[in-house]
Each structure stands twice: as C-alpha cells, then as structure tokens.
Design a protein around this motif. Sequence first.
Motif, PDB file in Angstrom:
ATOM      1  N   ILE A  54      -9.718   3.192  -7.073  1.00 11.71           N
ATOM      2  CA  ILE A  54     -10.567   2.095  -7.523  1.00 11.71           C
ATOM      3  C   ILE A  54     -10.173   1.642  -8.923  1.00 11.71           C
ATOM      4  O   ILE A  54     -10.137   0.450  -9.229  1.00 11.71           O
ATOM      5  N   SER A  55      -9.856   2.590  -9.805  1.00 10.45           N
ATOM      6  CA  SER A  55      -9.518   2.263 -11.196  1.00 10.45           C
ATOM      7  C   SER A  55      -8.112   1.717 -11.347  1.00 10.45           C
ATOM      8  O   SER A  55      -7.774   1.132 -12.375  1.00 10.45           O
ATOM      9  N   GLY A  56      -7.284   1.912 -10.320  1.00 11.09           N
ATOM     10  CA  GLY A  56      -5.908   1.425 -10.397  1.00 11.09           C
ATOM     11  C   GLY A  56      -4.926   2.474 -10.859  1.00 11.09           C
ATOM     12  O   GLY A  56      -3.739   2.185 -11.034  1.00 11.09           O
ATOM     13  N   ALA A  57      -5.410   3.720 -11.067  1.00 14.05           N
ATOM     14  CA  ALA A  57      -4.517   4.783 -11.522  1.00 14.05           C
ATOM     15  C   ALA A  57      -3.430   5.078 -10.499  1.00 14.05           C
ATOM     16  O   ALA A  57      -2.356   5.559 -10.841  1.00 14.05           O
ATOM     17  N   LYS A  58      -3.706   4.786  -9.249  1.00  8.77           N
ATOM     18  CA  LYS A  58      -2.726   4.993  -8.179  1.00  8.77           C
ATOM     19  C   LYS A  58      -2.124   3.656  -7.748  1.00  8.77           C
ATOM     20  O   LYS A  58      -1.856   3.408  -6.578  1.00  8.77           O
ATOM     21  N   ARG A  59      -1.895   2.798  -8.719  1.00 13.96           N
ATOM     22  CA  ARG A  59      -1.450   1.434  -8.433  1.00 13.96           C
ATOM     23  C   ARG A  59      -0.176   1.398  -7.586  1.00 13.96           C
ATOM     24  O   ARG A  59      -0.041   0.575  -6.686  1.00 13.96           O
ATOM     25  N   ASP A  60       0.760   2.283  -7.869  1.00 14.26           N
ATOM     26  CA  ASP A  60       2.028   2.275  -7.136  1.00 14.26           C
ATOM     27  C   ASP A  60       1.811   2.604  -5.658  1.00 14.26           C
ATOM     28  O   ASP A  60       2.428   1.995  -4.782  1.00 14.26           O
ATOM     29  N   ILE A  61       0.937   3.587  -5.391  1.00 18.15           N
ATOM     30  CA  ILE A  61       0.657   3.957  -4.004  1.00 18.15           C
ATOM     31  C   ILE A  61      -0.068   2.818  -3.292  1.00 18.15           C
ATOM     32  O   ILE A  61       0.251   2.481  -2.150  1.00 18.15           O
ATOM     33  N   ILE A  62      -1.035   2.219  -3.975  1.00 18.23           N
ATOM     34  CA  ILE A  62      -1.776   1.092  -3.393  1.00 18.23           C
ATOM     35  C   ILE A  62      -0.812  -0.039  -3.044  1.00 18.23           C
ATOM     36  O   ILE A  62      -0.845  -0.594  -1.939  1.00 18.23           O
ATOM     37  N   ILE A  65       1.395   0.905   0.026  1.00 23.25           N
ATOM     38  CA  ILE A  65       0.696   0.815   1.313  1.00 23.25           C
ATOM     39  C   ILE A  65       0.539  -0.647   1.721  1.00 23.25           C
ATOM     40  O   ILE A  65       0.800  -1.018   2.871  1.00 23.25           O
ATOM     41  N   GLY A  66       0.109  -1.481   0.776  1.00 23.35           N
ATOM     42  CA  GLY A  66      -0.086  -2.904   1.072  1.00 23.35           C
ATOM     43  C   GLY A  66       1.199  -3.589   1.502  1.00 23.35           C
ATOM     44  O   GLY A  66       1.223  -4.343   2.483  1.00 23.35           O
ATOM     45  N   LEU A  67       2.292  -3.319   0.782  1.00 22.47           N
ATOM     46  CA  LEU A  67       3.571  -3.949   1.100  1.00 22.47           C
ATOM     47  C   LEU A  67       4.114  -3.460   2.441  1.00 22.47           C
ATOM     48  O   LEU A  67       4.648  -4.246   3.224  1.00 22.47           O
ATOM     49  N   ASN A  68       3.963  -2.162   2.698  1.00 24.14           N
ATOM     50  CA  ASN A  68       4.463  -1.620   3.968  1.00 24.14           C
ATOM     51  C   ASN A  68       3.678  -2.166   5.153  1.00 24.14           C
ATOM     52  O   ASN A  68       4.252  -2.481   6.198  1.00 24.14           O
ATOM     53  N   TYR A  69       2.354  -2.268   4.993  1.00 19.43           N
ATOM     54  CA  TYR A  69       1.543  -2.834   6.075  1.00 19.43           C
ATOM     55  C   TYR A  69       1.945  -4.288   6.326  1.00 19.43           C
ATOM     56  O   TYR A  69       2.163  -4.702   7.465  1.00 19.43           O
ATOM     57  N   THR A  70       2.054  -5.053   5.251  1.00 18.92           N
ATOM     58  CA  THR A  70       2.416  -6.468   5.375  1.00 18.92           C
ATOM     59  C   THR A  70       3.784  -6.630   6.023  1.00 18.92           C
ATOM     60  O   THR A  70       3.992  -7.509   6.867  1.00 18.92           O
ATOM     61  N   SER A  71       4.722  -5.764   5.645  1.00 18.66           N
ATOM     62  CA  SER A  71       6.069  -5.820   6.220  1.00 18.66           C
ATOM     63  C   SER A  71       6.035  -5.547   7.722  1.00 18.66           C
ATOM     64  O   SER A  71       6.710  -6.232   8.509  1.00 18.66           O
ATOM     65  N   LEU A  72       5.242  -4.571   8.135  1.00 22.04           N
ATOM     66  CA  LEU A  72       5.129  -4.251   9.562  1.00 22.04           C
ATOM     67  C   LEU A  72       4.508  -5.407  10.339  1.00 22.04           C
ATOM     68  O   LEU A  72       4.954  -5.745  11.441  1.00 22.04           O
ATOM     69  N   ILE A  94     -12.511   0.621   5.454  1.00 20.96           N
ATOM     70  CA  ILE A  94     -12.910  -0.660   4.865  1.00 20.96           C
ATOM     71  C   ILE A  94     -12.764  -0.656   3.348  1.00 20.96           C
ATOM     72  O   ILE A  94     -12.344  -1.653   2.748  1.00 20.96           O
ATOM     73  N   GLY A  95     -13.083   0.463   2.704  1.00 21.69           N
ATOM     74  CA  GLY A  95     -12.905   0.537   1.246  1.00 21.69           C
ATOM     75  C   GLY A  95     -11.455   0.335   0.855  1.00 21.69           C
ATOM     76  O   GLY A  95     -11.145  -0.381  -0.111  1.00 21.69           O
ATOM     77  N   PHE A  96     -10.536   0.959   1.593  1.00 19.79           N
ATOM     78  CA  PHE A  96      -9.115   0.770   1.336  1.00 19.79           C
ATOM     79  C   PHE A  96      -8.700  -0.678   1.595  1.00 19.79           C
ATOM     80  O   PHE A  96      -7.911  -1.253   0.839  1.00 19.79           O
ATOM     81  N   ILE A  97      -9.208  -1.256   2.675  1.00 17.26           N
ATOM     82  CA  ILE A  97      -8.859  -2.645   2.992  1.00 17.26           C
ATOM     83  C   ILE A  97      -9.259  -3.565   1.851  1.00 17.26           C
ATOM     84  O   ILE A  97      -8.510  -4.470   1.456  1.00 17.26           O
ATOM     85  N   LYS A  98     -10.443  -3.344   1.287  1.00 21.23           N
ATOM     86  CA  LYS A  98     -10.918  -4.174   0.171  1.00 21.23           C
ATOM     87  C   LYS A  98      -9.996  -4.052  -1.038  1.00 21.23           C
ATOM     88  O   LYS A  98      -9.716  -5.036  -1.724  1.00 21.23           O
ATOM     89  N   ILE A  99      -9.518  -2.831  -1.306  1.00 22.10           N
ATOM     90  CA  ILE A  99      -8.621  -2.608  -2.440  1.00 22.10           C
ATOM     91  C   ILE A  99      -7.230  -3.178  -2.146  1.00 22.10           C
ATOM     92  O   ILE A  99      -6.628  -3.840  -2.993  1.00 22.10           O
ATOM     93  N   LEU A 100      -6.724  -2.935  -0.939  1.00 29.66           N
ATOM     94  CA  LEU A 100      -5.366  -3.344  -0.575  1.00 29.66           C
ATOM     95  C   LEU A 100      -5.247  -4.845  -0.359  1.00 29.66           C
ATOM     96  O   LEU A 100      -4.257  -5.469  -0.760  1.00 29.66           O
ATOM     97  N   PHE A 101      -6.250  -5.430   0.329  1.00 29.69           N
ATOM     98  CA  PHE A 101      -6.178  -6.840   0.728  1.00 29.69           C
ATOM     99  C   PHE A 101      -7.487  -7.546   0.362  1.00 29.69           C
ATOM    100  O   PHE A 101      -8.317  -7.804   1.238  1.00 29.69           O
ATOM    101  N   PRO A 102      -7.703  -7.842  -0.916  1.00 34.34           N
ATOM    102  CA  PRO A 102      -8.988  -8.426  -1.342  1.00 34.34           C
ATOM    103  C   PRO A 102      -9.299  -9.766  -0.693  1.00 34.34           C
ATOM    104  O   PRO A 102     -10.459 -10.175  -0.654  1.00 34.34           O
ATOM    105  N   ASN A 103      -8.283 -10.457  -0.170  1.00 35.62           N
ATOM    106  CA  ASN A 103      -8.517 -11.757   0.469  1.00 35.62           C
ATOM    107  C   ASN A 103      -8.689 -11.653   1.977  1.00 35.62           C
ATOM    108  O   ASN A 103      -8.863 -12.665   2.658  1.00 35.62           O
ATOM    109  N   ALA A 104      -8.631 -10.433   2.495  1.00 36.38           N
ATOM    110  CA  ALA A 104      -8.826 -10.238   3.936  1.00 36.38           C
ATOM    111  C   ALA A 104     -10.290 -10.461   4.290  1.00 36.38           C
ATOM    112  O   ALA A 104     -11.158 -10.556   3.422  1.00 36.38           O
TER     113      ALA A 104
END
Length: 201
Positions: A54-62, A65-72, A94-104
């Motif tokens: 939530i804080s963005g400390a794991k920004r690289d992992i977030i 995940i987002g880029l890999n999902y989008t690529s697939l 759903i919490g992850f989806i909100k963080i990964l894809f805020p416009n979803a």
Amino acid sequence: IFIVGMPRSGTSLVEQILSSHSEVYGSGELSYLEKLIRRDTDIYSNFFDLNEFISGAKRDIIKSIGLNYTSLVKNFNVKEQYITDKAPLNLLWIGFIKILFPNAKIVHVSRNGKDNCLSLYKNIFDGDLNWTYNEEDILNYYNNSNELMKFWKETIPDFIYNIKYENLINDPKAESKKLTTFLNIPWEDNCLNFYNNKRAI
C-alpha cells in the motif's frame, strides 16, 4: 474489467452480455493474476506485509506484476478497447487489483445464497474447488466471501459495482444498462442478444 463472484453466481452471463458489446472482448477465466501474485509475493508466509504494498515500498514487485499481467493479456491481440477477466475468485485479490490497476473496474455478481450453494454442490468442477463437495465448506466459503466483499465495498466503494443475478434475469435491459453506465461504455442493444454470442465459455 474484472468480473468476480462466487462460482455459479452468474459471472458467465454477465461476461456474455458485456462481450456482446462491440468494444468489449471476453477473455474468460484467466489464471494470470493469482499465479503472478503467488509467484512474486510472499503472501502466504508469516513475513508478508500488505502495508509495504500500500505504501509503495514494494513498488518494483507491484510494477512487475502489473506489467506481466498486461503483457499476458496483450497476447490476445484484440481490437476491442476493453477486455474482461472473469475468474470469479479474483474477489480474493480485489485489494491487489486496486493497487495494480487503479483504472480497472470490478463487477461483483451475487446470487441468492441457497440457489448459489446448491448449484455449487451438485456440479463437478475442474481445478482447485474441492470445497464445493462438502456442505459445511460451501457455506463457510460463501459466508466468508460475503464478508470479504462487504469489506471491499466499504473500503473502495466507487471501484466495485454489484449486480444481482435475480435482478438481471428479471429485467436484463435495465440491469445491463446500469452496468454499462458504471463501466462508462456506451449502450448497445446487442448486449441483450448475448444468446447469439458465439464465443466459447
């Protein structure tokens, strides 16, 4: 567009309606999101800290995940502007989806509890749904899912649209129009001709 809900709640019908729209591609039940989250996080260990995400400390992992999902998803190579992911149990993420894809957008499909649970109990499923073969397990899963969705709706209410299966069956035009309005998709009458949709389910 993520379509979530209990299995046998009407998620397939909702995807058929939406994918009958000229700008929506129905990709079915994708396993990408759960597999990426399980692979790239320590979510099932004692060391997982959601606050780091939530804080963005794991920004690289977030970001990964987002880029890999989008690529697939891009491998579908579709011309439509919107794509659906109808893995019902993405309601867990759903919490992850909100963080990964805020416009979803999240569409949550719910159904009468007795009907939903009976439909689960009398069917045999592919995949990891062993909880559907025991009455007590089904009831626990159903109740826990409702509690989880209640939490998400209170936490991020504008992110989730709830559609009741019974209302959709009784008045498909009105309910489908409400749904497309929430998704900011212009209405098309072809959404009501979902039974002519030839895509595989």
